[in-house]
Scaffold this motif. Structure first.
Motif, PDB file in Angstrom:
ATOM      1  N   LYS A 221       0.816  -1.219   0.000  1.00 20.83           N
ATOM      2  CA  LYS A 221       0.000   0.000   0.000  1.00 20.83           C
ATOM      3  C   LYS A 221       0.849   1.269   0.000  1.00 20.83           C
ATOM      4  O   LYS A 221       0.334   2.363  -0.250  1.00 20.83           O
ATOM      5  CB  LYS A 221      -0.930  -0.001   1.215  1.00 20.83           C
ATOM      6  CG  LYS A 221      -2.013  -1.073   1.151  1.00 20.83           C
ATOM      7  CD  LYS A 221      -2.883  -1.048   2.397  1.00 20.83           C
ATOM      8  CE  LYS A 221      -3.970  -2.130   2.329  1.00 20.83           C
ATOM      9  NZ  LYS A 221      -4.828  -2.133   3.537  1.00 20.83           N
ATOM     10  N   LEU A 222       2.154   1.117   0.264  1.00 20.87           N
ATOM     11  CA  LEU A 222       3.052   2.272   0.229  1.00 20.87           C
ATOM     12  C   LEU A 222       3.362   2.704  -1.199  1.00 20.87           C
ATOM     13  O   LEU A 222       4.000   3.738  -1.410  1.00 20.87           O
ATOM     14  CB  LEU A 222       4.356   1.947   0.972  1.00 20.87           C
ATOM     15  CG  LEU A 222       4.212   1.631   2.467  1.00 20.87           C
ATOM     16  CD1 LEU A 222       5.568   1.264   3.057  1.00 20.87           C
ATOM     17  CD2 LEU A 222       3.604   2.814   3.210  1.00 20.87           C
ATOM     18  N   GLY A 223       2.926   1.900  -2.157  1.00 21.34           N
ATOM     19  CA  GLY A 223       3.097   2.289  -3.553  1.00 21.34           C
ATOM     20  C   GLY A 223       3.986   1.379  -4.371  1.00 21.34           C
ATOM     21  O   GLY A 223       4.520   1.789  -5.409  1.00 21.34           O
ATOM     22  N   ILE A 224       4.161   0.140  -3.951  1.00 25.00           N
ATOM     23  CA  ILE A 224       4.969  -0.802  -4.724  1.00 25.00           C
ATOM     24  C   ILE A 224       4.117  -1.396  -5.844  1.00 25.00           C
ATOM     25  O   ILE A 224       3.112  -2.055  -5.596  1.00 25.00           O
ATOM     26  CB  ILE A 224       5.522  -1.917  -3.812  1.00 25.00           C
ATOM     27  CG1 ILE A 224       6.473  -1.316  -2.782  1.00 25.00           C
ATOM     28  CG2 ILE A 224       6.238  -2.977  -4.640  1.00 25.00           C
ATOM     29  CD1 ILE A 224       7.027  -2.322  -1.792  1.00 25.00           C
ATOM     30  N   CYS A 225       4.520  -1.150  -7.077  1.00 26.86           N
ATOM     31  CA  CYS A 225       3.866  -1.660  -8.285  1.00 26.86           C
ATOM     32  C   CYS A 225       2.332  -1.607  -8.200  1.00 26.86           C
ATOM     33  O   CYS A 225       1.650  -2.635  -8.282  1.00 26.86           O
ATOM     34  CB  CYS A 225       4.307  -3.102  -8.546  1.00 26.86           C
ATOM     35  SG  CYS A 225       3.952  -3.675 -10.239  1.00 26.86           S
ATOM     36  N   PRO A 226       1.764  -0.414  -8.067  1.00 24.21           N
ATOM     37  CA  PRO A 226       0.309  -0.306  -7.897  1.00 24.21           C
ATOM     38  C   PRO A 226      -0.517  -0.857  -9.060  1.00 24.21           C
ATOM     39  O   PRO A 226      -1.628  -1.352  -8.839  1.00 24.21           O
ATOM     40  CB  PRO A 226       0.083   1.201  -7.724  1.00 24.21           C
ATOM     41  CG  PRO A 226       1.316   1.851  -8.220  1.00 24.21           C
ATOM     42  CD  PRO A 226       2.435   0.893  -8.012  1.00 24.21           C
ATOM     43  N   SER A 227      -0.012  -0.790 -10.265  1.00 26.46           N
ATOM     44  CA  SER A 227      -0.803  -1.301 -11.391  1.00 26.46           C
ATOM     45  C   SER A 227      -1.125  -2.781 -11.214  1.00 26.46           C
ATOM     46  O   SER A 227      -2.178  -3.262 -11.646  1.00 26.46           O
ATOM     47  CB  SER A 227      -0.065  -1.085 -12.717  1.00 26.46           C
ATOM     48  OG  SER A 227       1.212  -1.708 -12.693  1.00 26.46           O
ATOM     49  N   MET A 228      -0.237  -3.518 -10.543  1.00 26.66           N
ATOM     50  CA  MET A 228      -0.461  -4.936 -10.289  1.00 26.66           C
ATOM     51  C   MET A 228      -0.908  -5.216  -8.857  1.00 26.66           C
ATOM     52  O   MET A 228      -1.790  -6.047  -8.617  1.00 26.66           O
ATOM     53  CB  MET A 228       0.815  -5.736 -10.585  1.00 26.66           C
ATOM     54  CG  MET A 228       0.740  -7.226 -10.235  1.00 26.66           C
ATOM     55  SD  MET A 228      -0.541  -8.141 -11.143  1.00 26.66           S
ATOM     56  CE  MET A 228       0.228  -8.276 -12.764  1.00 26.66           C
ATOM     57  N   LEU A 229      -0.355  -4.522  -7.859  1.00 25.87           N
ATOM     58  CA  LEU A 229      -0.511  -4.929  -6.467  1.00 25.87           C
ATOM     59  C   LEU A 229      -1.593  -4.195  -5.677  1.00 25.87           C
ATOM     60  O   LEU A 229      -1.956  -4.650  -4.590  1.00 25.87           O
ATOM     61  CB  LEU A 229       0.831  -4.780  -5.737  1.00 25.87           C
ATOM     62  CG  LEU A 229       2.014  -5.568  -6.317  1.00 25.87           C
ATOM     63  CD1 LEU A 229       3.252  -5.359  -5.465  1.00 25.87           C
ATOM     64  CD2 LEU A 229       1.684  -7.040  -6.450  1.00 25.87           C
TER      65      LEU A 229
END
Length: 316
Positions: free
Chosen positions: A227-235
């Motif tokens: 939720k901190l912004g790691i690979c948002p398109s997938m995660l």
């Protein structure tokens, strides 16, 4: 009878005189003719000998064409399975991000140049002559700058692992278009070949991001880190399994497949470049993922990447 005998004697004498005259006249003529015939035979023999018709020791018909004499012949390109220096280009994976501590690089355990893991450089025994120019967050457009830095070192091998961040954007719409990815990567590899004409290149495939989501979502803490912004398109919304979320993840997976096709196609045109599909095919387990983000490779995962690269680079 005496008159007849006298006539026979005269006739015999005349015949003898005539024969001597003929001999004296024909001998020079025959000699000249024989000389002309000898010259002709010698000339013919010389021509036949020079053309190889007598089967001399240099005759192609007996020994084949002489080595190195074929017009337009090119020297065969041989892949060196033991390059003694290497430079690494790429993104956070090659920087060992989150492999040692939370949200930080740890190049010491990088699959390519690490010193605290059995890295590619360690396996090739080129550890003292290896350089890591990868950068966390890098996309394919950042390759030219990394290539420029690597060129100064003149490495024998260049490793490239790029493309994950082109797909890992804030949204599907923000992903790097495939055509743009192709143009940029082609230009980068062309520049690398211009600046380092003899360097070998290893291009790793982009990891299977959907597989990483599927494995990492099993960990509650990992999903909080996402939720901190790691690979948002997938995660993002990692537990959502509705049609829209599944379609979003499918689009990301499809784009990764398209990137890998580009990497394979462009690398395949360069005789000193080897593409490796193994990275995308590899099914990382929980122990091979970072215990801080459950997305990047752990030390164990980095060792697996090193093993895959080593196999591909040292293959005959």
């Amino acid at each position: 009878m005496r008159a007849s005998a006298t006539r026979r004697q005269r006739s015999t004498a005349a015949s003898s005189t005539t024969m001597r005259t003929v001999v004296r006249m024909t001998t020079p003529t025959a000699a000249r003719a024989a000389a002309r015939t000898g010259v002709a035979l010698l000339t013919t023999a010389a021509v036949l000998s020079s053309s190889g018709c007598f089967g001399s020791s240099d005759s192609p018909s007996r020994h084949g064409p002489r080595a190195g004499k074929t017009p337009g012949a090119k020297r065969a390109i041989v892949w060196n399975t033991r390059p003694d220096s290497l430079a690494s280009l790429g993104d956070s994976i090659t920087r060992g991000f989150d492999a040692c501590s939370v949200l930080s690089d740890c190049p010491e355990v990088s699959w390519s140049t690490g010193t605290r893991v059995n890295s590619l450089a360690q396996r090739l025994r080129s550890g003292s002559r290896s350089w890591n120019f990868a950068k966390t967050g890098a996309v394919v457009a950042d390759l030219p700058g990394q290539i420029e830095a690597a060129t100064a070192r003149k490495p024998k091998l260049v490793t490239v692992m790029i493309g994950a961040n082109d797909a890992c954007r804030d949204s599907v719409a923000d992903m790097t278009p495939t055509d743009q990815f192709r143009t940029t990567f082609t230009s980068a590899l062309t520049r690398l070949r211009r600046d380092l004409p003899k360097a070998q290149v290893y291009v790793a495939s982009v990891p299977d991001l959907k597989r990483l989501w599927s494995e990492g979502r099993k960990n509650v803490f990992g999903k909080q880190i996402w939720k901190l912004g790691i690979c948002p398109s997938m995660l993002k919304d990692s537990d959502h399994l509705d049609a829209a979320s599944n379609d979003r993840r499918r689009q990301v997976a499809d784009r990764v497949d398209a990137y890998n096709k580009v990497l394979k196609d462009v690398c395949g045109r360069d005789p000193l470049c080897r593409y490796d599909p193994a990275v995308h095919k590899y099914r990382f387990t929980a122990s091979e993922l970072s215990k801080w983000d459950w997305f990047h490779p752990s030390k164990a995962g980095q060792r697996q990447l090193a093993e895959m690269a080593y196999r591909r680079i040292t293959a005959p």
